[in-house]
Design a protein around this motif. Structure first.
Motif, PDB file in Angstrom:
ATOM      1  N   HIS A 209      17.512  -2.812  -9.523  1.00 27.08           N
ATOM      2  CA  HIS A 209      17.858  -3.995  -8.743  1.00 27.08           C
ATOM      3  C   HIS A 209      16.964  -5.132  -9.186  1.00 27.08           C
ATOM      4  O   HIS A 209      15.741  -5.090  -9.001  1.00 27.08           O
ATOM      5  CB  HIS A 209      17.655  -3.720  -7.249  1.00 27.08           C
ATOM      6  CG  HIS A 209      17.672  -4.970  -6.415  1.00 27.08           C
ATOM      7  ND1 HIS A 209      16.700  -5.256  -5.479  1.00 27.08           N
ATOM      8  CD2 HIS A 209      18.529  -6.008  -6.386  1.00 27.08           C
ATOM      9  CE1 HIS A 209      16.964  -6.416  -4.911  1.00 27.08           C
ATOM     10  NE2 HIS A 209      18.057  -6.902  -5.449  1.00 27.08           N
ATOM     11  N   HIS A 211      15.517  -8.652  -8.601  1.00 28.50           N
ATOM     12  CA  HIS A 211      15.288  -9.307  -7.317  1.00 28.50           C
ATOM     13  C   HIS A 211      16.103 -10.576  -7.126  1.00 28.50           C
ATOM     14  O   HIS A 211      16.361 -10.987  -5.995  1.00 28.50           O
ATOM     15  CB  HIS A 211      13.801  -9.603  -7.139  1.00 28.50           C
ATOM     16  CG  HIS A 211      12.983  -8.375  -6.922  1.00 28.50           C
ATOM     17  ND1 HIS A 211      11.611  -8.405  -6.728  1.00 28.50           N
ATOM     18  CD2 HIS A 211      13.324  -7.054  -6.868  1.00 28.50           C
ATOM     19  CE1 HIS A 211      11.157  -7.176  -6.565  1.00 28.50           C
ATOM     20  NE2 HIS A 211      12.176  -6.340  -6.666  1.00 28.50           N
ATOM     21  N   GLN A 212      16.536 -11.193  -8.220  1.00 33.11           N
ATOM     22  CA  GLN A 212      17.312 -12.427  -8.076  1.00 33.11           C
ATOM     23  C   GLN A 212      18.791 -12.158  -7.818  1.00 33.11           C
ATOM     24  O   GLN A 212      19.558 -13.089  -7.599  1.00 33.11           O
ATOM     25  CB  GLN A 212      17.158 -13.321  -9.307  1.00 33.11           C
ATOM     26  CG  GLN A 212      17.813 -12.799 -10.594  1.00 33.11           C
ATOM     27  CD  GLN A 212      16.841 -12.005 -11.437  1.00 33.11           C
ATOM     28  OE1 GLN A 212      16.029 -11.240 -10.924  1.00 33.11           O
ATOM     29  NE2 GLN A 212      16.930 -12.191 -12.748  1.00 33.11           N
ATOM     30  N   HIS A 213      19.204 -10.878  -7.830  1.00 26.42           N
ATOM     31  CA  HIS A 213      20.606 -10.527  -7.606  1.00 26.42           C
ATOM     32  C   HIS A 213      20.752  -9.629  -6.376  1.00 26.42           C
ATOM     33  O   HIS A 213      19.780  -9.041  -5.899  1.00 26.42           O
ATOM     34  CB  HIS A 213      21.189  -9.800  -8.825  1.00 26.42           C
ATOM     35  CG  HIS A 213      21.123 -10.598 -10.094  1.00 26.42           C
ATOM     36  ND1 HIS A 213      21.559 -11.896 -10.187  1.00 26.42           N
ATOM     37  CD2 HIS A 213      20.661 -10.269 -11.338  1.00 26.42           C
ATOM     38  CE1 HIS A 213      21.388 -12.338 -11.417  1.00 26.42           C
ATOM     39  NE2 HIS A 213      20.830 -11.368 -12.140  1.00 26.42           N
ATOM     40  N   ASP A 214      21.986  -9.524  -5.885  1.00 21.40           N
ATOM     41  CA  ASP A 214      22.273  -8.660  -4.737  1.00 21.40           C
ATOM     42  C   ASP A 214      22.950  -7.359  -5.146  1.00 21.40           C
ATOM     43  O   ASP A 214      23.348  -6.570  -4.297  1.00 21.40           O
ATOM     44  CB  ASP A 214      23.177  -9.393  -3.727  1.00 21.40           C
ATOM     45  CG  ASP A 214      22.466 -10.552  -3.049  1.00 21.40           C
ATOM     46  OD1 ASP A 214      21.245 -10.439  -2.830  1.00 21.40           O
ATOM     47  OD2 ASP A 214      23.123 -11.563  -2.761  1.00 21.40           O
ATOM     48  N   SER A 215      23.099  -7.143  -6.455  1.00 17.76           N
ATOM     49  CA  SER A 215      23.816  -5.961  -6.944  1.00 17.76           C
ATOM     50  C   SER A 215      22.925  -5.165  -7.888  1.00 17.76           C
ATOM     51  O   SER A 215      21.813  -5.578  -8.230  1.00 17.76           O
ATOM     52  CB  SER A 215      25.089  -6.407  -7.676  1.00 17.76           C
ATOM     53  OG  SER A 215      24.748  -7.277  -8.744  1.00 17.76           O
ATOM     54  N   ARG A 238      14.274  -3.165  -2.366  1.00 18.11           N
ATOM     55  CA  ARG A 238      15.417  -2.412  -1.839  1.00 18.11           C
ATOM     56  C   ARG A 238      15.382  -1.001  -2.407  1.00 18.11           C
ATOM     57  O   ARG A 238      14.930  -0.784  -3.536  1.00 18.11           O
ATOM     58  CB  ARG A 238      16.752  -3.064  -2.217  1.00 18.11           C
ATOM     59  CG  ARG A 238      17.063  -4.349  -1.501  1.00 18.11           C
ATOM     60  CD  ARG A 238      18.465  -4.831  -1.833  1.00 18.11           C
ATOM     61  NE  ARG A 238      19.506  -3.894  -1.411  1.00 18.11           N
ATOM     62  CZ  ARG A 238      20.813  -4.164  -1.490  1.00 18.11           C
ATOM     63  NH1 ARG A 238      21.223  -5.343  -1.968  1.00 18.11           N
ATOM     64  NH2 ARG A 238      21.700  -3.270  -1.104  1.00 18.11           N
TER      65      ARG A 238
END
Length: 349
Positions: A209, A211-215, A238
């Motif tokens: 993951h 950190h700058q993305h949600d996926s 996460r």
């Protein structure tokens, strides 16, 4: 008149070690040593050697069989000079060593690293010469001197759930790997939660993951530079399970990657298709397909996969005209739009 001091007889442990070293360095599955040859080499009686060989045969030291090759065992030998006698099997056989060596080449390590890995391969496999040719590995153009250290750091970071930082490379105009730059033209730093390492499509991926993305992201490990990890355990932003398609259940990494012929984010959906001719393109990429034969050379197929990854998969076989996606309509639309774009790009002026 004083007598010369007598040389102390070797201990049992010393004799056993010398026998094992001799077998390891001079024997393989087609070349053995007789008890007489061993006794002459280490300077003890043939009877003593035979006793220890029988004990080693029964105990299988370090999980390796010590066996006696008979002439009948060598009837189909491939070497030109097979020889009966005692031998010890290698830790890994030649096929396993080949896989390890090829894996080393895929790592994009530099020549020094590759040679070090090959030396270790020979040590584990036995040094009798049955693995000739493994030292012919070529150094990749874009090698990474940090690769082995990065693997060690990534394993530790994954095990202890520690966030990592690194620079990530792209290609310059000459095909060399160079760090990506930020808006100030400095190497861009990425912060990542690492979850799993996996080979796929001849690439070594870190599933993670950013950190700058949600996926989830899938990064090529050989492109990492300047990798460091947090000094604090359980410092992930996460967890992997937070990406599970079924909230509250563990994330299945193997299933997730099997649903993506090319690693990319996005959910997996049921896909229905018709295939004519051969099923090789299907099972080369999807090993959990459900197939029903409708005629001699026509199959009804159901898979669960990522749509965009399946689009890429289908396009590589488009010129053969034997794969038709039936559902979902969204994937058919993607294929249609891609076809229109290609038609416009390549139509005659």
């Amino acid at each position: 008149m004083s007598s010369s001091p007598l040389t102390a007889a070797p201990s049992t442990a010393q004799i056993v070690i010398e026998i094992l070293e001799l077998l390891d360095s001079r024997t393989d599955s087609e070349h053995g040593l007789t008890a007489i040859e061993i006794s002459k080499s280490i300077g003890v009686s043939e009877k003593t050697v035979r006793g220890h060989l029988k004990a080693l045969h029964d105990m299988q030291p370090f999980g390796r069989r010590v066996e006696h090759l008979e002439r009948r065992d060598l009837a189909k030998a491939e070497s030109v000079d097979p020889k009966p006698g005692w031998y010890i099997e290698p830790v890994f056989d030649t096929a396993q060593m080949r896989l390890l060596a090829d894996g080393a080449a895929l790592s994009h390590s530099d020549g020094e690293y590759l040679q070090d890995l090959i030396a270790k391969i020979y040590t584990f496999a036995g040094r009798s010469g049955q693995l000739r040719g493994l030292n012919q590995l070529a150094t990749p153009k874009n090698y990474n001197t940090e690769f082995l250290n990065n693997i060690e750091l990534l394993n530790d970071a994954i095990e202890h759930e520690r966030a990592i930082r690194f620079h990530y490379c792209t290609y310059d105009i000459n095909g060399n790997l160079v760090p990506r730059l930020d808006s100030s033209s400095s190497p861009k730093e990425y912060r990542v939660d690492p979850y799993h390492l996996m080979y796929k499509n001849s690439k070594y991926y870190l599933i993670c993951h950013m950190h700058q993305h949600d996926s989830l992201s899938y990064l090529h490990v050989e492109r990492f530079r300047g990798l460091t990890m947090s000094s604090t355990d359980h410092s992930l932003k996460r967890t992997l399970d937070s990406f599970s398609p079924v909230p509250g259940t563990p994330f299945n990494v193997t299933q997730h990657m099997n649903e993506r012929p090319y690693p990319m984010n996005g959910k997996a959906v049921p896909i229905h298709m018709r295939i004519k001719g051969t099923l090789e393109p299907l099972y080369d990429w999807f090993d959990q397909a459900t197939v029903t034969q409708i005629s001699d050379a026509e199959y009804d197929v159901h898979i669960v996969a990522n749509e965009r990854a399946t689009l890429w998969w289908a396009l590589q076989y488009a010129d053969s005209h034997f794969i038709e996606i039936l559902e979902p309509q969204s994937l058919r639309t993607m294929l249609h739009d891609t076809g229109q774009s290609l038609t416009q790009m390549y139509q005659e002026p």
